[in-house]
Design a protein around this motif. Structure first.
Motif, PDB file in Angstrom:
ATOM      1  N   TYR A  49       0.848  -1.187   0.000  1.00 12.61           N
ATOM      2  CA  TYR A  49       0.000   0.000   0.000  1.00 12.61           C
ATOM      3  C   TYR A  49       0.886   1.240   0.000  1.00 12.61           C
ATOM      4  N   ASP A  50       0.479   2.223  -0.758  1.00 14.25           N
ATOM      5  CA  ASP A  50       1.236   3.463  -0.862  1.00 14.25           C
ATOM      6  C   ASP A  50       0.488   4.569  -0.125  1.00 14.25           C
ATOM      7  N   PHE A  51       1.015   4.948   1.055  1.00 13.96           N
ATOM      8  CA  PHE A  51       0.406   6.025   1.832  1.00 13.96           C
ATOM      9  C   PHE A  51       1.093   7.366   1.591  1.00 13.96           C
ATOM     10  N   LYS A  52       2.117   7.376   0.755  1.00 13.34           N
ATOM     11  CA  LYS A  52       2.897   8.603   0.589  1.00 13.34           C
ATOM     12  C   LYS A  52       2.080   9.728  -0.022  1.00 13.34           C
ATOM     13  N   LYS A  53       1.012   9.390  -0.727  1.00  9.84           N
ATOM     14  CA  LYS A  53       0.164  10.454  -1.270  1.00  9.84           C
ATOM     15  C   LYS A  53      -0.670  11.119  -0.173  1.00  9.84           C
ATOM     16  N   LYS A  93       3.937  11.693   3.922  1.00 10.85           N
ATOM     17  CA  LYS A  93       5.247  11.264   3.441  1.00 10.85           C
ATOM     18  C   LYS A  93       6.155  10.772   4.564  1.00 10.85           C
ATOM     19  N   SER A  94       5.835  11.111   5.819  1.00  7.65           N
ATOM     20  CA  SER A  94       6.704  10.744   6.935  1.00  7.65           C
ATOM     21  C   SER A  94       6.687   9.236   7.186  1.00  7.65           C
ATOM     22  N   PRO A  95       7.774   8.704   7.714  1.00  5.83           N
ATOM     23  CA  PRO A  95       7.803   7.275   8.057  1.00  5.83           C
ATOM     24  C   PRO A  95       6.770   6.931   9.126  1.00  5.83           C
ATOM     25  N   VAL A  96       6.258   5.717   9.067  1.00  6.12           N
ATOM     26  CA  VAL A  96       5.306   5.231  10.068  1.00  6.12           C
ATOM     27  C   VAL A  96       6.069   4.839  11.327  1.00  6.12           C
ATOM     28  N   THR A  97       5.587   5.280  12.471  1.00  5.60           N
ATOM     29  CA  THR A  97       6.234   4.942  13.738  1.00  5.60           C
ATOM     30  C   THR A  97       5.533   3.789  14.460  1.00  5.60           C
ATOM     31  N   HIS A  98       4.204   3.700  14.310  1.00  2.98           N
ATOM     32  CA  HIS A  98       3.458   2.600  14.924  1.00  2.98           C
ATOM     33  C   HIS A  98       2.270   2.232  14.046  1.00  2.98           C
ATOM     34  N   ILE A  99       1.926   0.941  14.062  1.00  6.45           N
ATOM     35  CA  ILE A  99       0.677   0.468  13.458  1.00  6.45           C
ATOM     36  C   ILE A  99      -0.165  -0.093  14.594  1.00  6.45           C
ATOM     37  N   ILE A 100      -1.343   0.491  14.799  1.00  5.85           N
ATOM     38  CA  ILE A 100      -2.167   0.157  15.959  1.00  5.85           C
ATOM     39  C   ILE A 100      -3.517  -0.361  15.495  1.00  5.85           C
ATOM     40  N   LYS A 101      -3.919  -1.497  16.035  1.00  3.25           N
ATOM     41  CA  LYS A 101      -5.239  -2.059  15.740  1.00  3.25           C
ATOM     42  C   LYS A 101      -6.232  -1.525  16.762  1.00  3.25           C
ATOM     43  N   SER A 102      -7.309  -0.927  16.297  1.00  2.00           N
ATOM     44  CA  SER A 102      -8.329  -0.431  17.218  1.00  2.00           C
ATOM     45  C   SER A 102      -9.474  -1.426  17.305  1.00  2.00           C
ATOM     46  N   ARG A 103     -10.259  -1.321  18.352  1.00  2.00           N
ATOM     47  CA  ARG A 103     -11.314  -2.293  18.593  1.00  2.00           C
ATOM     48  C   ARG A 103     -12.466  -2.152  17.595  1.00  2.00           C
ATOM     49  N   ASN A 104     -12.597  -1.028  16.901  1.00  2.00           N
ATOM     50  CA  ASN A 104     -13.688  -0.853  15.941  1.00  2.00           C
ATOM     51  C   ASN A 104     -13.302  -1.283  14.532  1.00  2.00           C
ATOM     52  N   GLY A 105     -12.146  -1.944  14.400  1.00  2.00           N
ATOM     53  CA  GLY A 105     -11.741  -2.459  13.106  1.00  2.00           C
ATOM     54  C   GLY A 105     -10.830  -1.552  12.324  1.00  2.00           C
ATOM     55  N   GLU A 106     -10.611  -0.350  12.793  1.00  2.00           N
ATOM     56  CA  GLU A 106      -9.732   0.569  12.090  1.00  2.00           C
ATOM     57  C   GLU A 106      -8.264   0.239  12.386  1.00  2.00           C
ATOM     58  N   LEU A 107      -7.413   0.578  11.445  1.00  2.00           N
ATOM     59  CA  LEU A 107      -5.978   0.549  11.652  1.00  2.00           C
ATOM     60  C   LEU A 107      -5.471   1.968  11.717  1.00  2.00           C
ATOM     61  N   LEU A 108      -4.618   2.227  12.699  1.00  2.00           N
ATOM     62  CA  LEU A 108      -4.108   3.567  12.941  1.00  2.00           C
ATOM     63  C   LEU A 108      -2.608   3.568  12.694  1.00  2.00           C
ATOM     64  N   PHE A 109      -2.165   4.394  11.752  1.00  2.00           N
ATOM     65  CA  PHE A 109      -0.755   4.493  11.408  1.00  2.00           C
ATOM     66  C   PHE A 109      -0.246   5.845  11.896  1.00  2.00           C
ATOM     67  N   THR A 110       0.611   5.843  12.916  1.00  2.00           N
ATOM     68  CA  THR A 110       1.102   7.096  13.473  1.00  2.00           C
ATOM     69  C   THR A 110       2.375   7.532  12.746  1.00  2.00           C
ATOM     70  N   ASP A 128       3.846  13.495  11.018  1.00  2.00           N
ATOM     71  CA  ASP A 128       3.022  14.491  10.332  1.00  2.00           C
ATOM     72  C   ASP A 128       1.536  14.207  10.451  1.00  2.00           C
ATOM     73  N   GLY A 129       1.164  13.365  11.395  1.00  2.00           N
ATOM     74  CA  GLY A 129      -0.242  13.063  11.584  1.00  2.00           C
ATOM     75  C   GLY A 129      -0.491  11.578  11.670  1.00  2.00           C
ATOM     76  N   MET A 130      -1.775  11.209  11.678  1.00  2.00           N
ATOM     77  CA  MET A 130      -2.164   9.804  11.784  1.00  2.00           C
ATOM     78  C   MET A 130      -3.051   9.431  10.606  1.00  2.00           C
ATOM     79  N   VAL A 131      -2.727   8.314   9.976  1.00  2.00           N
ATOM     80  CA  VAL A 131      -3.543   7.780   8.885  1.00  2.00           C
ATOM     81  C   VAL A 131      -4.476   6.725   9.471  1.00  2.00           C
TER      82      VAL A 131
END
Length: 496
Positions: free
Chosen positions: A273-277, A280-297, A300-303
């Motif tokens: 998957y290309d999140f650079k669009k 652009k910053s490197p991902v520091t953590h990938i977090i699974k949330s209880r509602n099914g979302e994935l959180l990429f910290t 420059d923000g959270m995806v």
């Protein structure tokens, strides 16, 4: 401590053989003249040698090892087999070699053949200050996808050194650790097992209770018995690819951050998957949330990803966010989103304005959340990191507890049994109803949520060290702890 590892492989007659290896855990205080593995061969004459020393170090060319493996593959059938064996080889100044020890307790015909071929191969001796010296080196043989392969297994002497004493800032608590004997501790390192590296800052347990262990020198899966590497035979990566983050989503897909890319692994294979669009910053953590979302910290923000829909949260989209440098996020049982940043924490609730804490009378005033856990009563436990860290043991850190009635409690090494304030990992154990904390100076902490605090480290328990990176648990209650000194498994006695 010994660990039994079972390898299954077919013989040249096609019959399935069982190769059982006992792995011995060795942390030498001096790295000279010692057999590293349990199975010793008393045929080598040298009494004094160093371990993987010199510049250049003793070596056998990869071409020679490949030829050796070709001979083995022509003799044996390895269909449906997997596992590994490691051999310690003494290379004399003359270049003659002699296997000192290995990890196969059965001394199988396969091992006998490998020893014969290693002893008969061409080696280059180690050189120390311009003089050839006797040195031992390790060669690891891996069995996967019907073939055996081999490579030199270089030793990081710094990693081999025993960890120093832990730092305990709490001087008023006596850690008697009454629960210690109720657990079985098992540890693995890269020198006595197929573990790719001792240091892992990210790991995850999938729906089948397989541990995915990510390191800067490769990714491996552990099913409780066997380590199975993720490499060029079963993925887009090599066995040495650096894996920064890994997690498992609610559909049991594995998500990894590798080489500045986001990869998803399902039964159908790997996708990128290309999140650079978006960021652009490197991902520091990938977090699974209880509602099914994935959180990429990121810095420059959270995806936020849910069902292939992507949302970016930063100061542009949420002006009240203390900083776009997002370090952690958590969705609690009430579906509230907590976001920790480098400058503080924000709480986002449905249909309400975001709540910030930088001016509040709470433990979050001068700290940001770095981890979270929740018990059955609705108590929230947050590990804290100071937003203006001024000391190694900052009293702004520790654990913040938010009770269901909305009141806060701040636990530190000054007012509780915590051995130190900086917590690297936090996990609620629903089997024993206790809180497990990892620290970077004091080891592992067990808190019964009442008054009992226990501290396990290399000075008072079988734990391999005191620097803990992550604590995770499988569906049966087995706990895996990643450390700076190897992988630790903790199992309750009588439950397996």
């Amino acid at each position: 401590m010994k660990l039994m590892l079972t390898l299954l492989y077919p013989s040249k007659t096609g019959k399935l053989l069982v190769l059982t290896c006992f792995l011995v855990f060795v942390f030498p205080a001096v790295v000279c003249a010692q057999n590293l593995f349990l199975q010793k061969i008393e045929l080598c004459s040298a009494e004094n040698y160093c371990i993987d020393c010199g510049s250049p170090k003793a070596t056998c060319s990869q071409f020679t090892l490949d030829q050796l493996c070709d001979r083995i593959n022509r003799k044996y059938s390895f269909k449906d087999a997997n596992g590994s064996l490691t051999f310690q080889v003494l290379v004399e100044p003359s270049g003659f070699s002699c296997v000192l020890s290995h990890t196969d307790v059965t001394n199988s015909p396969l091992t006998a053949d490998i020893i014969r071929l290693l002893n008969g191969s061409l080696w280059k001796a180690a050189v120390d200050h311009g003089k050839r010296v006797a040195s031992s080196v390790n060669v690891q043989f891996k069995i996967a996808f019907g073939r055996i392969s081999a490579q030199m297994l270089r030793m990081d002497l710094e990693q081999m050194k025993p960890p120093g004493p832990p730092t305990i800032y709490n001087t008023s608590t006596q850690y008697t650790n009454p629960s210690l004997n109720s657990y079985e501790f098992t540890k693995w390192t890269r020198y006595d097992s197929p573990l790719p590296d001792n240091v892992s800052q990210s790991s995850a347990v999938d729906a089948t209770d397989v541990l995915w262990y990510a390191t800067a020198h490769g990714l491996t899966r552990f099913d409780g018995t066997t380590f199975n590497p993720v490499n060029e035979y079963n993925s887009p990566f090599t066995s040495e690819t650096a894996v920064q983050e890994i997690t498992v989503d609610k559909e049991n897909a594995k998500w990894a951050y590798i080489d500045n890319g986001i990869y998803k692994c399902t039964d159908a294979g790997w996708q990128v998957y290309d999140f650079k669009k978006f960021i652009k910053s490197p991902v520091t953590h990938i977090i699974k949330s209880r509602n099914g979302e994935l959180l990429f910290t990121t810095k420059d923000g959270m995806v936020v990803v849910r069902k292939d829909k992507v949302v970016v949260l930063n100061k542009k989209t949420i002006p009240l966010l203390p900083s776009s440098n997002v370090t952690f996020a958590y969705v609690d049982n009430r579906k509230r989103l907590w976001i920790g940043t480098s400058k503080g924490t924000i709480l986002i609730e449905k249909d309400l304005l975001p709540t910030t804490f930088t001016t509040s009378d709470t433990p979050l005033k001068n700290a940001s959340i770095s981890g979270a856990a929740e018990d059955e009563q609705g108590n929230l436990y947050f590990s804290l990191i100071s937003t203006n860290k001024a000391a190694a043991d900052d009293d702004n850190e520790g654990i913040a507890v938010l009770r269901p009635d909305g009141t806060w409690l701040h636990l530190t090494d000054k007012n509780s049994g915590m051995p130190s304030n900086h917590v690297t990992s936090i996990m609620y154990d629903k089997f024993e109803h206790v809180l497990w904390l990892g620290t970077d100076q004091s080891g592992l902490v067990r808190y019964d949520l009442k008054n009992s605090w226990e501290n396990y480290n290399n000075a008072n328990s079988p734990a391999p060290g005191f620097k803990i990176y992550q604590v995770v648990q499988d569906s049966k209650g087995v706990i895996y702890v990643t450390t700076a000194n190897g992988l630790l498994r903790i199992r309750k006695r009588g439950t397996f």
